[in-house]
Design an enzyme around this catalytic site. Structure first.
Site, PDB file in Angstrom:
ATOM      1  N   PRO A  54      91.552  14.363  61.851  1.00  0.00           N
ATOM      2  CG  PRO A  54      89.756  15.541  60.930  1.00  0.00           C
ATOM      3  CD  PRO A  54      90.087  14.540  62.003  1.00  0.00           C
ATOM      4  CB  CYS A  55      96.861  16.314  61.005  1.00  0.00           C
ATOM      5  SG  CYS A  55      97.082  16.882  59.296  1.00  0.00           S
ATOM      6  CB  THR A  56      93.237  20.777  60.003  1.00  0.00           C
ATOM      7  OG1 THR A  56      92.128  20.180  60.698  1.00  0.00           O
ATOM      8  CG2 THR A  56      93.220  20.284  58.569  1.00  0.00           C
ATOM      9  CB  SER A  62      99.453  19.984  60.895  1.00  0.00           C
ATOM     10  OG  SER A  62     100.493  20.223  59.958  1.00  0.00           O
TER      11      SER A  62
END
Length: 220
Positions: free
Chosen positions: A52-54, A57
């Site tokens: 997950p890039c959360t 990002s």
């Protein structure tokens, strides 16, 4: 319809054609589901992976890639499975990582380099590059980092990323101009979002000039 903080009643969809279709698509695409529950990887020549890039990002909260603490820390579940494959002698020939451009920014590049060093010790040579969707036939300015790891015993050292190309397709060719206004991000809304991220520190300093809204030149 999914609602925030409300459990979805899967029993309603238990016998639905859509749910069966999605399940079949997952089976055919070899999607193995929750990585934390996978005990080992079945052998495959080519394995794609990400996390997950959360937490990395510029549109997220920048909480770092921390083992067992952040969602982006699921990267280390990949490490666990690769270590098992190494012990079993079943390491894939190729690995492909894809994630946001910020993975190789000033803040996260040292950790990305550590990951590449780990892959090297495991037996891979890794080639990486930031690739923009607009250079690959997609009418969208979307930059992503791709890292291809090739097992050293088969690597010829000749891999290069494809050269950019332009199909001539532009955003206006695929846009639905009758779309509901709720799906449209106005310039004012984009500016507001960018300013809010800059104010609360979630917009990384080196990315202050990153365009959230689509530049007008890419529409035509």
């Amino acid at each position: 319809v999914f609602e925030k903080n409300k459990a979805y009643d899967w029993q309603k969809k238990r016998n639905s054609a859509d749910l069966k279709k999605y399940y079949l698509a997952s089976v055919l695409s070899k999607n193995m589901g929750d990585i934390s529950k996978i005990e080992e990887l079945p052998y495959a020549d080519f394995v794609t992976y990400s996390f997950p890039c959360t937490d990395i990002s510029i549109a997220g909260q920048i909480q770092d890639i921390e083992r067992g603490k952040t969602r982006s820390g699921l990267l280390y579940e990949v490490e666990r499975l690769l270590n098992i494959a190494k012990e079993d002698g079943s390491l894939p020939k190729f690995l492909l990582l894809e994630n946001v451009k910020n993975l190789v920014s000033k803040k996260f590049k040292p950790q990305f380099d550590e990951w590449c060093d780990y892959l090297s010790e495991l037996g891979y040579n890794t080639y990486w590059q930031v690739v923009n969707g607009k250079d690959c036939g997609i009418p969208q300015n979307r930059e992503r980092c791709f890292a291809l790891s090739i097992r050293k015993d088969i690597d010829t050292g000749k891999f290069t990323f494809p050269q950019p190309f332009d199909t001539g397709i532009r955003l206006f060719h695929v846009l639905d101009f009758n779309a509901d206004e709720k799906y449209i991000l106005t310039s004012d809304a984009a500016d507001k979002a960018r300013n809010e991220m800059a104010d609360n520190g979630t917009l990384a300093e080196e990315e202050q000039m990153y365009e959230i809204s689509c530049p007008s030149g890419s529409l035509m």
